[in-house]
Enzyme design. Structure first.
Site, PDB file in Angstrom:
ATOM      1  N   GLU A 198      -5.072  21.688   4.861  1.00  0.00           N
ATOM      2  CA  GLU A 198      -4.709  20.888   3.821  1.00  0.00           C
ATOM      3  C   GLU A 198      -5.072  21.668   2.485  1.00  0.00           C
ATOM      4  O   GLU A 198      -6.088  22.291   2.486  1.00  0.00           O
ATOM      5  CB  GLU A 198      -5.044  19.703   3.791  1.00  0.00           C
TER       6      GLU A 198
ATOM      7  N   GLY B 172       0.761  -1.211   0.139  1.00  0.00           N
ATOM      8  CA  GLY B 172       0.099  -0.089   0.022  1.00  0.00           C
ATOM      9  C   GLY B 172       0.746   1.205  -0.143  1.00  0.00           C
ATOM     10  O   GLY B 172       2.112   1.040   0.010  1.00  0.00           O
TER      11      GLY B 172
ATOM     12  N   HIS C 247      -6.033  13.178  15.016  1.00  0.00           N
ATOM     13  CA  HIS C 247      -5.020  14.117  15.282  1.00  0.00           C
ATOM     14  C   HIS C 247      -5.506  15.437  16.147  1.00  0.00           C
ATOM     15  O   HIS C 247      -4.599  15.830  17.038  1.00  0.00           O
ATOM     16  CB  HIS C 247      -4.684  14.672  13.885  1.00  0.00           C
TER      17      HIS C 247
END
Length: 491
Positions: free
Chosen positions: A213, A15, A237
């Protein structure tokens, strides 16, 4: 469980996370001489290939994702020689038996299992390990987020793993806890005498946590839609960062003491209701716009259909305990923001009495007296800045104050030391059995209990995402969320 594990078993080895983070981190640990002697990496995925073919893939990943000055052909050759590949499908007993053969004779020296797979495969994989005889008191298991999608499903995931492992063997990964600057929060608070006496409602006006982001879905369509920013970023987070900021001083720096205090802070978060979510939360979804000078499409366009999934969330949270009573914690995170940045802002209260004039103003010129602000940047740069007031040089009879910044750039302060990948710290601690930077079950469940109160409130109040143009800091209502309290976001 004090000896480092001599074997590292990675599921999901083909992955993206394994290629970008886990193998480069293991390579760096080997390069620095930090892996145990006679170390073995057993990689597992669903693809059928032999050791040599997989080693070539790992070498290609190292060349792609390591900085050019870190890749060394000789070290890479030594590293890939440690790796064996074994295809395994969850539920395939024969393949698990072959996996056990690769590890035969090594279990007594410790086995660390890393699940870089979807959570639906956690319990079946653990069951396969058990049936193959790979779970012993010397086995540890690490799991990537998400641990469920709400409190009920997280309990199912934890029960599935907990039926085969005791809590001391379970390492729930939140890669933010591996970041140097997040760990520095502990050093800042508890290693410096000047901060902890002020770290409470008496001196602090409010706290901001921002994780922005610039990217959109980036190939995560199947995962992200229906999950959204609240579950994807806030639940793990951001609440981990909040818990470190808000926790009481632990008695000592050990896994139990530190995590006991974190979970107390998380349990003190004031739940939201259908009424309070209307003025304590904002949901948003990005529409077409420009990020970094590039025209980008909207979320619905990327998805190919309309959706009620939020790509931005802003929250005003309260921690109901003695230390933080009345101090708002403002959280915001989103995709397609103007900049990629993660930071914490501690806004202190103004001085109680200004000798320079009422409200910090003195005469027509004014002094510009501002409250002190502590800014802790986690990424992309890493620094700690304290904004303080000082006298502007000059001979004016009226004192003129000006805000200046005490700036500690961690990059500059430790210029001779390489900034490490967060996973290096976490893998090293997993091998050593140190759980301090991993998330305990009761932490996960306290996080989900608060997140569920928000999701339930949104559902009951029918709160839909508001549109915001890509390249902006969310909907205008996110600005109003903090400005109606007389504060503003630190951009």
């Amino acid at each position: 469980m004090t000896e480092p594990s001599a074997t590292f078993l990675l599921f999901g080895a083909t992955g993206d996370l394994a290629r970008r983070m886990i193998f480069p981190s293991l390579y760096n640990l080997l390069s620095d001489g930090l892996l145990p002697d006679d170390f073995l990496i057993v990689a597992s995925g669903r693809s059928d290939m032999d050791d040599e073919a997989f080693r070539k893939e790992v070498d290609a990943a190292l060349r792609q994702f390591l900085p050019a000055d870190r890749y060394d052909g000789d070290v890479a050759a030594r590293f890939v020689a440690l790796i064996g590949y074994q295809p395994v499908d969850a539920g395939n007993a024969d393949q698990f038996a072959k996996l056990a053969e690769r590890i035969d004779g090594r279990l007594e020296r410790g086995l660390s299992v890393y699940l870089s797979t979807p959570p639906s495969l956690f319990a079946p994989t653990a069951q396969g390990l058990s049936e193959a005889g790979l779970i012993t008191p010397h086995t540890r298991i690490a799991m990537e987020k998400p641990i469920g999608k709400d409190l009920a499903s997280s309990k199912i995931v934890n029960d599935g793993i907990g039926a085969l492992f005791v809590e001391e063997q379970i390492f729930r990964v939140d890669h933010y806890l591996g970041k140097e600057t997040v760990q520095n929060l502990l050093a800042l608070r508890f290693g410096n005498v000047m901060f902890e006496p002020l770290w409470n409602t008496t001196a602090i006006d409010h706290v901001q946590i921002t994780v922005g982001e610039t990217v959109g879905l980036e190939g995560r369509v199947s995962y992200y839609d229906g999950v959204g920013a609240l579950r994807d970023m806030v639940q793990n987070h951001m609440l981990q960062i909040l818990s470190i900021i808000a926790m009481e001083p632990p008695a000592r720096m050990d896994p139990t003491a530190v995590r006991d205090e974190k979970v107390k802070a998380l349990r003190s978060l004031r739940p939201m209701t259908a009424e309070t979510v209307k003025h304590l939360s904002v949901r948003g979804q990005y529409t077409p716009g420009a990020v970094g000078g590039q025209i980008v499409t909207g979320y619905a366009d990327e998805l190919g259909q309309p959706s009620d999934t939020e790509t931005f969330v802003a929250l005003k949270a309260y921690i109901d305990n003695w230390r933080w009573q009345g101090v708002p914690f403002y959280l915001r995170t989103g995709k397609r923001m103007p900049a990629r940045q993660s930071e914490i802002v501690i806004q202190f209260k103004p001085v109680r009495h200004s000798i320079f004039g009422r409200d910090g103003q003195h005469g027509a010129g004014g002094t510009g007296l501002e409250p002190n602000t502590l800014v802790i940047r986690l990424q992309p740069e890493e620094y700690i800045r304290l904004q303080i007031m000082t006298k502007r040089p000059g001979l004016e009879r009226q004192v003129q104050l000006e805000e200046v910044t005490l700036d500690v750039s961690l990059t500059a302060a430790f210029a001779g030391q390489r900034r490490r990948i967060a996973y290096e710290r976490l893998i090293l601690d997993l091998l050593a059995g140190d759980q301090t930077l991993f998330v305990r079950r009761d932490e996960v469940e306290a996080q989900w209990a608060w997140i569920d109160s928000i999701i339930d409130g949104w559902r009951e109040a029918n709160v839909k995402p508001a549109a915001y143009s890509s390249g902006n800091w969310g909907p205008s209502s996110a600005i109003a969320l903090i400005e109606r309290d007389g504060a503003s976001w630190h951009d």
